[in-house]
Scaffold this active site. Structure first.
Site, PDB file in Angstrom:
ATOM      1  N   ASN A 209       5.328 -53.000 -12.558  1.00  0.00           N
ATOM      2  CA  ASN A 209       4.168 -53.196 -11.693  1.00  0.00           C
ATOM      3  C   ASN A 209       4.598 -53.095 -10.239  1.00  0.00           C
ATOM      4  O   ASN A 209       5.780 -52.893  -9.935  1.00  0.00           O
ATOM      5  CB  ASN A 209       3.483 -54.533 -11.998  1.00  0.00           C
ATOM      6  CG  ASN A 209       4.421 -55.710 -11.843  1.00  0.00           C
ATOM      7  OD1 ASN A 209       4.952 -55.967 -10.772  1.00  0.00           O
ATOM      8  ND2 ASN A 209       4.635 -56.439 -12.944  1.00  0.00           N
ATOM      9  N   ASP A 278       2.173 -58.450 -19.029  1.00  0.00           N
ATOM     10  CA  ASP A 278       1.423 -59.077 -20.123  1.00  0.00           C
ATOM     11  C   ASP A 278       1.853 -58.539 -21.482  1.00  0.00           C
ATOM     12  O   ASP A 278       1.783 -59.251 -22.486  1.00  0.00           O
ATOM     13  CB  ASP A 278      -0.080 -58.836 -19.934  1.00  0.00           C
ATOM     14  CG  ASP A 278      -0.621 -59.563 -18.726  1.00  0.00           C
ATOM     15  OD1 ASP A 278      -0.181 -60.693 -18.464  1.00  0.00           O
ATOM     16  OD2 ASP A 278      -1.477 -59.002 -18.029  1.00  0.00           O
ATOM     17  N   LYS A 288      16.508 -41.461 -24.997  1.00  0.00           N
ATOM     18  CA  LYS A 288      15.487 -41.034 -24.050  1.00  0.00           C
ATOM     19  C   LYS A 288      14.375 -40.256 -24.769  1.00  0.00           C
ATOM     20  O   LYS A 288      14.638 -39.322 -25.533  1.00  0.00           O
ATOM     21  CB  LYS A 288      16.115 -40.162 -22.970  1.00  0.00           C
ATOM     22  CG  LYS A 288      15.118 -39.660 -21.935  1.00  0.00           C
ATOM     23  CD  LYS A 288      15.788 -38.773 -20.902  1.00  0.00           C
ATOM     24  CE  LYS A 288      14.759 -38.207 -19.931  1.00  0.00           C
ATOM     25  NZ  LYS A 288      15.384 -37.305 -18.931  1.00  0.00           N
ATOM     26  N   PRO A 304       5.069 -63.649 -23.982  1.00  0.00           N
ATOM     27  CA  PRO A 304       4.740 -65.075 -23.864  1.00  0.00           C
ATOM     28  C   PRO A 304       4.105 -65.377 -22.508  1.00  0.00           C
ATOM     29  O   PRO A 304       4.419 -64.730 -21.501  1.00  0.00           O
ATOM     30  CB  PRO A 304       6.095 -65.768 -23.996  1.00  0.00           C
ATOM     31  CG  PRO A 304       7.011 -64.763 -24.612  1.00  0.00           C
ATOM     32  CD  PRO A 304       6.511 -63.427 -24.181  1.00  0.00           C
ATOM     33  N   ASP A 305       3.221 -66.353 -22.470  1.00  0.00           N
ATOM     34  CA  ASP A 305       2.609 -66.803 -21.220  1.00  0.00           C
ATOM     35  C   ASP A 305       3.481 -67.929 -20.665  1.00  0.00           C
ATOM     36  O   ASP A 305       3.336 -69.098 -21.041  1.00  0.00           O
ATOM     37  CB  ASP A 305       1.185 -67.294 -21.483  1.00  0.00           C
ATOM     38  CG  ASP A 305       0.413 -67.558 -20.210  1.00  0.00           C
ATOM     39  OD1 ASP A 305       1.046 -67.958 -19.209  1.00  0.00           O
ATOM     40  OD2 ASP A 305      -0.819 -67.386 -20.200  1.00  0.00           O
ATOM     41  N   ILE A 306       4.393 -67.572 -19.782  1.00  0.00           N
ATOM     42  CA  ILE A 306       5.381 -68.530 -19.271  1.00  0.00           C
ATOM     43  C   ILE A 306       4.701 -69.694 -18.560  1.00  0.00           C
ATOM     44  O   ILE A 306       5.025 -70.869 -18.783  1.00  0.00           O
ATOM     45  CB  ILE A 306       6.372 -67.819 -18.333  1.00  0.00           C
ATOM     46  CG1 ILE A 306       7.126 -66.725 -19.085  1.00  0.00           C
ATOM     47  CG2 ILE A 306       7.346 -68.826 -17.715  1.00  0.00           C
ATOM     48  CD1 ILE A 306       8.000 -65.852 -18.198  1.00  0.00           C
ATOM     49  N   PHE A 322      -0.117 -68.316  -9.736  1.00  0.00           N
ATOM     50  CA  PHE A 322      -0.672 -67.289  -8.852  1.00  0.00           C
ATOM     51  C   PHE A 322      -1.629 -66.425  -9.659  1.00  0.00           C
ATOM     52  O   PHE A 322      -1.404 -66.174 -10.844  1.00  0.00           O
ATOM     53  CB  PHE A 322       0.436 -66.411  -8.264  1.00  0.00           C
ATOM     54  CG  PHE A 322       0.994 -66.930  -6.966  1.00  0.00           C
ATOM     55  CD1 PHE A 322       0.807 -66.233  -5.780  1.00  0.00           C
ATOM     56  CD2 PHE A 322       1.707 -68.117  -6.925  1.00  0.00           C
ATOM     57  CE1 PHE A 322       1.312 -66.698  -4.586  1.00  0.00           C
ATOM     58  CE2 PHE A 322       2.226 -68.605  -5.742  1.00  0.00           C
ATOM     59  CZ  PHE A 322       2.022 -67.888  -4.566  1.00  0.00           C
ATOM     60  N   LYS A 336      -8.187 -69.761 -14.727  1.00  0.00           N
ATOM     61  CA  LYS A 336      -6.769 -69.978 -15.034  1.00  0.00           C
ATOM     62  C   LYS A 336      -6.346 -71.408 -14.708  1.00  0.00           C
ATOM     63  O   LYS A 336      -5.594 -72.035 -15.464  1.00  0.00           O
ATOM     64  CB  LYS A 336      -5.905 -68.993 -14.246  1.00  0.00           C
ATOM     65  CG  LYS A 336      -5.978 -67.556 -14.742  1.00  0.00           C
ATOM     66  CD  LYS A 336      -5.039 -66.662 -13.931  1.00  0.00           C
ATOM     67  CE  LYS A 336      -5.093 -65.226 -14.428  1.00  0.00           C
ATOM     68  NZ  LYS A 336      -4.196 -64.335 -13.667  1.00  0.00           N
ATOM     69  N   LYS A 340      -5.335 -73.263 -18.186  1.00  0.00           N
ATOM     70  CA  LYS A 340      -3.892 -73.467 -18.328  1.00  0.00           C
ATOM     71  C   LYS A 340      -3.450 -74.851 -17.857  1.00  0.00           C
ATOM     72  O   LYS A 340      -2.274 -75.168 -17.895  1.00  0.00           O
ATOM     73  CB  LYS A 340      -3.130 -72.385 -17.571  1.00  0.00           C
ATOM     74  CG  LYS A 340      -3.369 -70.977 -18.123  1.00  0.00           C
ATOM     75  CD  LYS A 340      -2.494 -69.930 -17.436  1.00  0.00           C
ATOM     76  CE  LYS A 340      -2.793 -68.547 -17.998  1.00  0.00           C
ATOM     77  NZ  LYS A 340      -1.903 -67.505 -17.437  1.00  0.00           N
TER      78      LYS A 340
END
Length: 403
Positions: A209, A278, A288, A304-306, A322, A336, A340
């Site tokens: 990203n 994600d 390759k 995993p959602d840390i 964030f 969120k 969470k």
């Protein structure tokens, strides 16, 4: 102000157009409970008169090393001993070179050698001078000796160039030298993530990203300046390591997850600024991939959602998330925060012309249960300090309420 004791700051002023900012800097330091005395180089007096600094500081200004009238009162050795902090702003290329070489050929450089106070430098110069290998070598020497470098910022310069070399704004320098909420994070153990993750497709390609890691690195350093013991877990970036207790380099989301979960139970405060992928490929290719088909299908599996896992721990640390969103920013951030069970979340709009990923500036809306605060568009270094102060305030409030 607050209950912090008076901090004695000796402000050294080098010769450059940024001297006008140093006049306001005296006022900003005074707002934070600092007593400021000013020493100017001869070059600095060509831009602003000593009388101006005398008016804003309330003290006479020193310019000469061998001034009989001044030496009869407080000589230069006494002045060096007086200071708790030695701040040079602007620190020109010439001044940095003389300091690095240990040359003491005027009052300011003599004081720098004679003083045992912590040295802070706020560089200000043309962008080419800042990038020159000689300046960078001098910078490395000064850092190795313990000098703390504030800036420089990037942007338009008086000469018409654009790039790094602008002196930080007075408020940023004052906040770095003496944060208002330093006591709130003294001794706190902070675990922070920053940067992107890379999810391997094959030995040479990856999914990634646009995160540069700038915000996370700046925030890690800002939290350390507030007295915290900071451990940074970083994805791949091109940034120099910030001044924190420890930096752990990782590449993938799974690696970041393993490091964070191993350490999360031993931290007081967790800040998740990293842009964690994600999804990752189910089975990265061992060799390759060749472009021998018109279309390529990838099978992805969720990472995993840390942040959620840390927040769900028994006796979880104070947890800050964030939310980087392209639309409905506050709606998604609030969701969120609630789902969470976070203590705070900082939301920003990405994909626009200003702020966000790969840019030096950003703006944030910070939310917590029962409150919010807007941090307008500003340089990420300054934004990090403002956010760190807000985190410290909320962390301190919860800590006080539980004791």
């Amino acid at each position: 102000m607050n209950d912090q004791p008076i901090l004695r700051v000796l402000l050294g002023v080098g010769g450059g157009i940024s001297v006008y900012k140093s006049v306001d800097l005296v006022r900003r330091l005074a707002e934070r409970g600092c007593e400021v005395r000013v020493v100017m180089t001869q070059a600095a007096t060509a831009f602003v008169t000593p009388l101006t600094f005398q008016a804003v500081s309330g003290h006479s200004v020193r310019t000469d090393l061998l001034d009989p009238a001044a030496e009869a009162g407080m000589d230069h050795i006494e002045l060096a001993r007086w200071a708790d902090r030695l701040l040079i702003a602007p620190a020109t290329a010439n001044l940095m070179a003389r300091l690095a070489a240990g040359i003491a050929n005027d009052l300011l450089t003599t004081l720098a050698l004679a003083s045992e106070a912590q040295l802070y430098l706020a560089p200000a110069m043309n962008q080419a001078m800042w990038r020159h290998p000689a300046t960078q070598a001098n910078l490395a020497t000064l850092r190795a000796r313990g000098a703390r470098i504030l800036g420089p910022a990037e942007g338009g310069q008086a000469c018409g160039d654009v790039g790094p070399g602008r002196m930080l704004e007075p408020l940023e320098i004052a906040a770095a030298l003496r944060p208002r909420v330093q006591q709130h994070l003294a001794g706190a153990r902070v675990l922070i993530t920053a940067g992107p993750t890379r999810e391997a497709l094959d030995p040479v390609r990856f999914l990634g990203n646009r995160s540069s890691g700038r915000m996370g690195y700046a925030l890690a350093e800002a939290l350390a300046e507030l007295g915290a013991e900071v451990v940074l877990v970083s994805g791949p970036t091109a940034l120099p390591a910030p001044r924190v207790a420890e930096v752990i380099q990782i590449e993938s989301a799974l690696q970041m997850h393993a490091v964070v979960m191993e350490r999360a139970r031993r931290c007081d405060l967790f800040v998740a600024t990293a842009a964690v992928a994600d999804y990752r490929p189910v089975a990265p290719a061992e060799r390759k991939l060749k472009k021998d088909t018109e279309k390529l299908k990838l099978d992805l599996i969720r990472n995993p959602d840390i942040l959620a896992e840390v927040a769900a721990l028994h006796s979880a640390p104070f947890t800050v998330g964030f939310a980087a969103e392209t639309d409905r920013v506050l709606e998604y951030a609030q969701s969120k925060l609630t789902n969470k069970r976070l203590d705070m979340i900082a939301a920003n709009h990405v994909g626009s012309e200003r702020g966000g990923f790969e840019r030096p500036d950003n703006a944030l809306t910070v939310l917590w249960n029962g409150g919010s605060h807007e941090l307008p568009l500003m340089n990420k270094a300054r934004l990090a300090r403002e956010l760190a102060a807000l985190i410290a305030e909320r962390y301190g409030a919860r800590h006080a309420a539980s004791t």
